[in-house]
Scaffold this motif. Structure first.
Motif, short mmCIF file in Angstrom:
data_model
loop_
_atom_site.label_atom_id
_atom_site.label_comp_id
_atom_site.label_asym_id
_atom_site.label_seq_id
_atom_site.Cartn_x
_atom_site.Cartn_y
_atom_site.Cartn_z
N SER A 104 -2.60 6.02 8.47
CA SER A 104 -3.44 4.81 8.57
C SER A 104 -3.27 3.94 7.32
O SER A 104 -3.23 2.71 7.41
N TYR A 105 -3.14 4.57 6.15
CA TYR A 105 -2.95 3.83 4.90
C TYR A 105 -1.59 3.14 4.90
O TYR A 105 -1.47 1.98 4.50
N ASP A 106 -0.57 3.85 5.33
CA ASP A 106 0.78 3.32 5.42
C ASP A 106 0.79 2.07 6.30
O ASP A 106 1.35 1.02 5.93
N LEU A 107 0.17 2.16 7.46
CA LEU A 107 0.12 1.03 8.39
C LEU A 107 -0.61 -0.17 7.78
O LEU A 107 -0.21 -1.32 7.96
N ALA A 108 -1.68 0.12 7.04
CA ALA A 108 -2.43 -0.97 6.42
C ALA A 108 -1.59 -1.66 5.35
O ALA A 108 -1.59 -2.90 5.27
N ILE A 109 -0.89 -0.91 4.53
CA ILE A 109 -0.03 -1.51 3.51
C ILE A 109 1.04 -2.36 4.18
O ILE A 109 1.29 -3.50 3.76
N GLN A 110 1.64 -1.84 5.25
CA GLN A 110 2.66 -2.62 5.97
C GLN A 110 2.11 -3.95 6.46
O GLN A 110 2.82 -4.95 6.48
N SER A 111 0.84 -3.97 6.84
CA SER A 111 0.25 -5.21 7.35
C SER A 111 0.19 -6.31 6.29
O SER A 111 0.10 -7.48 6.64
N PHE A 112 0.22 -5.94 5.03
CA PHE A 112 0.19 -6.93 3.95
C PHE A 112 1.59 -7.43 3.57
O PHE A 112 1.72 -8.37 2.80
N LEU A 113 2.62 -6.79 4.09
CA LEU A 113 3.99 -7.15 3.68
C LEU A 113 4.64 -8.13 4.65
O LEU A 113 4.27 -8.27 5.76
#
Length: 138
Positions: free
Chosen positions: A129-138
């Protein structure tokens, strides 16, 4: 380089030890190291507190200079109007994350006070879930 804060709330310091059937057996510190390697193009910061006011102070501290906050507020998600207000008051977008699928758990976990003030919610994908959230900012 984008600056992103991963902000964890109460009891998340016990990941890897606490209810492994729900939260897995991976400590967050070791997972955060993996995130740092995977997202080397991002300046990742990490903060965890079991204290509501400290989470609010951290949101205020980064809320006008960082590019994103990945927030797992733990149980405060379902109880804290103060954290919801802090998110609403800052400019930095916040993604609410949960390791477990909160909608498959107790009824009280189905209500998020934070939801109206966050950019989005990711729930139920484990630590990914954290990985996906970080990807959403890139």
């Amino acid at each position: 380089m984008k600056k992103i804060l991963v902000l964890n709330g109460p009891n998340l310091n016990l990941l890897g030890k606490r209810e492994p059937s729900v939260y897995g057996n991976h400590s967050f510190d070791s997972y955060f190291e993996e995130l740092g390697k995977k997202f080397s193009e991002v300046e990742l910061h990490y903060y965890q507190s079991n204290v509501e006011g400290e989470l609010i102070n951290k949101l205020h501290e980064v809320g006008f200079t960082f590019d994103g906050v990945v927030l797992n507020a733990g149980a405060y998600t379902h109880t804290s109007v103060a954290i919801a207000d802090a998110i609403k008051a800052i400019e930095t977008p916040v993604i609410e994350v949960h390791i477990s699928n909160v909608y498959a758990r107790e009824q009280f976990r189905h209500k998020s006070f934070l939801a109206p003030n966050v950019k989005g919610i990711i729930t139920g994908f484990g630590l990914q879930s954290y990985d996906l959230a970080i990807q959403s900012f890139l």
